[in-house]
Design an enzyme around this catalytic site. Structure first.
Site, PDB file in Angstrom:
ATOM      1  N   GLU A   1       0.896  -1.156   0.186  1.00  0.00           N
ATOM      2  CA  GLU A   1       0.075   0.033   0.027  1.00  0.00           C
ATOM      3  C   GLU A   1       0.798   1.235   0.020  1.00  0.00           C
ATOM      4  OE1 GLU A   1      -3.722  -0.523   2.547  1.00  0.00           O
ATOM      5  OE2 GLU A   1      -2.342  -2.012   3.471  1.00  0.00           O
TER       6      GLU A   1
ATOM      7  N   SER B   1      -6.405  -2.711   2.038  1.00  0.00           N
ATOM      8  CA  SER B   1      -6.772  -2.284   1.050  1.00  0.00           C
ATOM      9  C   SER B   1      -7.440  -3.299   0.001  1.00  0.00           C
ATOM     10  CB  SER B   1      -5.707  -1.471  -0.036  1.00  0.00           C
ATOM     11  OG  SER B   1      -5.382  -0.323   0.895  1.00  0.00           O
TER      12      SER B   1
ATOM     13  N   TYR C   1      -9.927   3.197  -4.746  1.00  0.00           N
ATOM     14  CA  TYR C   1      -9.103   4.270  -4.921  1.00  0.00           C
ATOM     15  C   TYR C   1      -9.134   4.810  -6.287  1.00  0.00           C
ATOM     16  CZ  TYR C   1      -7.037   2.659  -0.701  1.00  0.00           C
ATOM     17  OH  TYR C   1      -6.744   2.261   0.855  1.00  0.00           O
TER      18      TYR C   1
ATOM     19  N   ARG D   1     -11.186   2.777  11.697  1.00  0.00           N
ATOM     20  CA  ARG D   1     -12.283   2.602  10.891  1.00  0.00           C
ATOM     21  C   ARG D   1     -12.466   1.112  11.313  1.00  0.00           C
ATOM     22  NH1 ARG D   1     -11.068   2.829   5.613  1.00  0.00           N
ATOM     23  NH2 ARG D   1     -11.703   0.505   5.454  1.00  0.00           N
TER      24      ARG D   1
ATOM     25  N   ASP E   1     -15.310  -1.892   9.626  1.00  0.00           N
ATOM     26  CA  ASP E   1     -16.099  -2.074   8.352  1.00  0.00           C
ATOM     27  C   ASP E   1     -17.141  -3.434   8.575  1.00  0.00           C
ATOM     28  OD1 ASP E   1     -14.377  -0.138   7.285  1.00  0.00           O
ATOM     29  OD2 ASP E   1     -13.229  -1.872   6.268  1.00  0.00           O
TER      30      ASP E   1
ATOM     31  N   GLU F   1     -13.608  -6.232   9.501  1.00  0.00           N
ATOM     32  CA  GLU F   1     -12.504  -5.766   9.858  1.00  0.00           C
ATOM     33  C   GLU F   1     -12.239  -4.461  10.463  1.00  0.00           C
ATOM     34  OE1 GLU F   1      -9.565  -4.635   6.944  1.00  0.00           O
ATOM     35  OE2 GLU F   1     -11.153  -5.475   5.454  1.00  0.00           O
TER      36      GLU F   1
ATOM     37  N   ASN G   1      -9.218  -1.028  10.760  1.00  0.00           N
ATOM     38  CA  ASN G   1      -8.227  -0.396  10.088  1.00  0.00           C
ATOM     39  C   ASN G   1      -7.764   0.481  11.112  1.00  0.00           C
ATOM     40  OD1 ASN G   1      -8.632  -1.233   7.288  1.00  0.00           O
ATOM     41  ND2 ASN G   1     -10.654  -1.126   7.818  1.00  0.00           N
TER      42      ASN G   1
ATOM     43  N   GLY H   1      -6.902   5.072   5.195  1.00  0.00           N
ATOM     44  CA  GLY H   1      -6.501   6.130   4.252  1.00  0.00           C
ATOM     45  C   GLY H   1      -7.021   7.691   4.454  1.00  0.00           C
TER      46      GLY H   1
END
Length: 320
Positions: free
Chosen positions: A27, A155, A221, A260, A262, A275, A277, A281
């Site tokens: 990443e 990602s 992205y 974050r 999800d 998951e 994070n 990003g």
């Protein structure tokens, strides 16, 4: 109990700040974009911030540069998995976000799921697999479609949807090329949501919509047809439930500061944890800045508040 980050009003109080970006993970390019945005936001607010593209000499660079603290905006391995956090602790360097424990657990989807299951939290059924496993048994146990994931990658790299039994072996090989730990999950048909967490509070939920099979790297992205819904379309009660699940899930893995969580929701509206994070990003396509804006928090204020998490104890749970 969640401790609040120290409030800072004078940019000089941060001292000299290294914005760690780049690195060697898959990443890297996203991290450089996130780092550039973070660096600009700090400089615009008068913080003495400097870009550091992480190399093998990073600890020496930090010492030689006489830095006072670090803003970690490294995505993936080496930056989001506890390795950098542990290295920084060896030299007593304060850093933003989660500590070693929360970072390591957050990066490992398998252990996240095991931890959540032990606490009675909802997460899709799964099996840990290898290329030599009996895939007929996997399909008999979990059904079709399936989601195949490397356990320690970000990602959506190495992830794929399997709708036909003939696809499973290839999907597992693709995931195993990213990580030697691979999980296969029961596919959840429904809406995908994400909830950003900032200093113990859940920000407004975002519903993700993509014409692709799932919210993959391209959708995250590059694609211009990904849609982000905030307000997310849930009732106030449902969104409050989702936010509560996010806070509990985040806390269970020892994450702190910012991050974050999800989710998927099935056709009956039941939420399932996917998951965590711990260094999400911060690009123009990124979800945490989007949620912050919906909560009335500008990008500059968001970056400032994340840097505030670098004050305090980082030895176990994070920089709070």
């Amino acid at each position: 109990m969640v401790l609040q980050a120290q409030k800072v009003t004078d940019p000089k109080a941060f001292g000299k700040v290294a914005v760690l970006m780049g690195g060697r993970s898959a990443e890297r390019e996203i991290s450089l974009k996130s780092g550039a945005a973070v660096l600009k936001a700090l400089l615009d607010q008068g913080v003495d911030a400097h870009e550091l593209d992480v190399s093998d000499n990073i600890l020496m660079d930090l010492r030689d540069g006489e830095y006072d603290r670090v803003f970690i905006i490294l995505h993936g391995r080496g930056g989001e998995d506890g390795v950098m956090q542990g290295a920084l602790e060896t030299i007593g360097m304060p850093y933003s976000g989660s500590g070693v424990l929360g970072s390591a657990l957050g990066m490992d989807k398998l252990r996240c799921k095991q931890l959540w299951q032990s606490a009675g939290m909802p997460t899709p059924s799964y099996l840990k697999v290898s290329a030599s496993d009996d895939f007929d048994h996997v399909i008999e146990t979990l059904g079709l479609p399936l989601m195949v994931k490397p356990a320690r990658e970000g990602s959506s790299l190495g992830m794929s949807k399997v709708s036909d039994p003939s696809q499973l072996a290839h999907a597992v090989r693709e995931a195993a090329a990213k990580d030697d730990s691979v999980i296969v999950e029961r596919w959840i048909t429904g809406a995908e949501y994400t909830v950003a967490v900032l200093n113990g509070e859940a920000l407004p939920a975002i519903r993700l919509e993509t014409p692709r099979d799932f919210y993959d790297f391209e959708a995250k992205y590059a694609a211009n047809d990904t849609r982000y819904h905030c307000p997310c379309g849930l009732s106030a009660e449902q969104e409050a439930e989702l936010q509560h699940l996010a806070i509990v899930a985040f806390d269970l893995v020892g994450a702190s500061g910012w991050g974050r969580v999800d989710f998927m929701a099935d056709e009956q509206g039941r939420f399932y944890l996917l998951e965590v994070n711990t260094v999400p990003g911060m690009t123009d396509h990124s979800l945490v800045p989007m949620a912050a804006r919906a909560a009335g928090v500008s990008f500059e204020s968001l970056v400032w508040r994340i840097l505030e998490t670098s004050f305090g104890d980082t030895s176990v749970g994070g920089a709070l």
